[in-house]
Scaffold this motif. Structure first.
Motif, PDB file in Angstrom:
ATOM      1  N   UNK A 195       0.761  -1.322   0.097  1.00  0.00           N
ATOM      2  CA  UNK A 195      -0.007  -0.069   0.178  1.00  0.00           C
ATOM      3  C   UNK A 195       0.761   1.188  -0.076  1.00  0.00           C
ATOM      4  N   UNK A 196       2.269   1.115   0.087  1.00  0.00           N
ATOM      5  CA  UNK A 196       3.014   2.235   0.086  1.00  0.00           C
ATOM      6  C   UNK A 196       4.395   1.802  -0.209  1.00  0.00           C
TER       7      UNK A 196
ATOM      8  N   UNK B 143       6.257   3.431 -12.743  1.00  0.00           N
ATOM      9  CA  UNK B 143       5.659   3.956 -13.618  1.00  0.00           C
ATOM     10  C   UNK B 143       4.361   2.858 -13.985  1.00  0.00           C
ATOM     11  N   UNK B 144       4.951   1.531 -13.765  1.00  0.00           N
ATOM     12  CA  UNK B 144       3.622   0.691 -13.873  1.00  0.00           C
ATOM     13  C   UNK B 144       2.685   0.439 -12.745  1.00  0.00           C
ATOM     14  N   UNK B 145       3.137   1.186 -11.481  1.00  0.00           N
ATOM     15  CA  UNK B 145       2.329   1.081 -10.443  1.00  0.00           C
ATOM     16  C   UNK B 145       1.884   2.482  -9.836  1.00  0.00           C
ATOM     17  N   UNK B 146       1.170   3.261 -10.595  1.00  0.00           N
ATOM     18  CA  UNK B 146       1.056   4.566 -10.212  1.00  0.00           C
ATOM     19  C   UNK B 146       0.075   4.590  -9.010  1.00  0.00           C
TER      20      UNK B 146
ATOM     21  N   UNK C 292       6.924   9.945  -7.534  1.00  0.00           N
ATOM     22  CA  UNK C 292       6.793   9.850  -5.888  1.00  0.00           C
ATOM     23  C   UNK C 292       5.796  10.847  -5.307  1.00  0.00           C
ATOM     24  N   UNK C 293       5.102  10.431  -4.279  1.00  0.00           N
ATOM     25  CA  UNK C 293       3.978  11.081  -3.580  1.00  0.00           C
ATOM     26  C   UNK C 293       4.829  12.474  -2.842  1.00  0.00           C
ATOM     27  N   UNK C 294       5.877  12.211  -2.095  1.00  0.00           N
ATOM     28  CA  UNK C 294       6.603  13.453  -1.519  1.00  0.00           C
ATOM     29  C   UNK C 294       8.073  12.943  -1.244  1.00  0.00           C
ATOM     30  N   UNK C 295       8.978  13.978  -1.341  1.00  0.00           N
ATOM     31  CA  UNK C 295      10.502  13.869  -1.217  1.00  0.00           C
ATOM     32  C   UNK C 295      10.864  14.500   0.075  1.00  0.00           C
ATOM     33  N   UNK C 296      11.761  13.879   0.743  1.00  0.00           N
ATOM     34  CA  UNK C 296      11.867  14.232   2.161  1.00  0.00           C
ATOM     35  C   UNK C 296      13.566  14.701   2.374  1.00  0.00           C
TER      36      UNK C 296
END
Length: 324
Positions: free
Chosen positions: A88-89, A109-112, A147-151
């Motif tokens: 899930x993440x 790219x295959x699992x957006x 990516x959703x977020x970069x930290x």
């Protein structure tokens, strides 16, 4: 029995619960890397599956050896983990080189639909490089947009922003200036510019080591709750560097651990939205692997269905609690 200690309740992770896929390197000292990731996910009641990108020989003082996993094996591990579990993440740490970055980018790219949290591991605390130059370019061009977020912490923020602007100015392959809209340079203290893309004078790693980051990041003196609308006085150069990263990533959480002040403040930047600070008390003692812990906690919370803001607030509180 009088005086007997009460045992802490055992946290049972359900077999059919959500998984977080950890794509990162090992740390033989246990202070960072996959060891920290698995520990943090377990504390959140989330199961981990793994893709090991590197084997390292290191202590808490430094790195003696790094052996990277071949890119085809990295990709095979990732695809096998995704095929086997309810992922899930995804939490991303050390990748090592451009080939591993490209392998991961192909899978994302295959699992957006799977949220990914990128902790951009570039150098160790002791100063050893953990991502080759080609890897930094690939990270910015091919991985960050997925990516959703970069930290990034403050040194990583500087290095990534410099890489994006440098590639855009030089027209290097891939042509970042065609893929990203690099924002104009601001008139701000600490920045020298002539109005052209790439003319910013960023802090070098040497400058950062000499305290340059501290001079430009003296925030953290406010007393605010975890998600306050009260934004600290963030230096214009830091805001500009975050804006550059937003040309590549949908969200950037700038970690303020290298700043000074009574509060440890991380700031979430998103395009079209006001920056959002997350604060906690700053402690004198230090701990390796806090970046791994924070990113893994965010990923665990996203896997549990929280939105990004709530996921970060909870993760920030978790890391702060480790210092209590």
């Amino acid at each position: 029995m009088a005086g007997a200690r009460r045992r802490a309740p055992t946290l049972i992770m359900p077999e059919n619960g959500p998984f977080v896929l950890v794509v990162a390197g090992s740390d033989s000292s246990g202070g960072a890397g996959i060891a920290r990731d698995i520990e943090t996910l377990a504390q959140h009641g989330v199961r981990a599956c793994l893709a090991v990108t590197a084997l390292t020989v290191q202590t808490h003082e430094g790195v003696a050896r790094v052996d990277l996993t071949p890119a085809d094996l990295v990709e095979a591990q990732i695809r096998a983990a995704l095929a086997s579990n309810r992922v899930r993440a995804i939490k991303i740490g050390m990748l090592g080189n451009g080939e591993n970055v490209a392998a991961l980018a192909r899978v994302l790219a295959d699992n957006p639909h799977v949220p990914a949290v990128l902790d951009p591991v570039l150098v160790t605390t002791s100063g050893s490089a953990l991502l080759a130059v080609d890897g930094v370019a690939a990270l910015c061009a091919d991985l960050m947009p997925k990516c959703t977020v970069v930290t990034p912490n403050l040194p990583e923020l500087t290095l990534l922003a410099e890489a994006i602007v440098g590639a855009a100015a030089a027209g290097q392959e891939p042509p970042l200036r065609h893929r990203f809209a690099v924002p104009p340079l601001p008139h701000c203290v600490g920045a020298r510019h002539n109005g052209e893309v790439g003319a910013m004078s960023f802090l070098s790693p040497v400058d950062l080591g000499r305290g340059g980051a501290r001079r430009l990041t003296e925030w953290g003196t406010i007393d605010a709750p975890a998600t306050s609308e009260h934004l600290p006085d963030v230096p214009a150069l830091v805001q500009h560097q975050a804006a550059i990263l937003l040309a590549a990533a949908p969200a950037v959480l700038v970690k303020g651990g290298h700043a000074i002040g009574t509060r440890a403040i991380d700031i979430l930047f998103r395009s079209g939205q006001s920056p959002l600070p997350f604060t906690a008390a700053r402690h004198d003692k230090t701990m390796r692997g806090t970046g791994c812990m924070l990113a893994s906690a965010i990923a665990a919370n996203l896997a549990g269905g929280r939105d990004l803001t709530d996921a970060i607030a909870s993760a920030k509180a978790h890391v702060a609690g480790r210092f209590a």
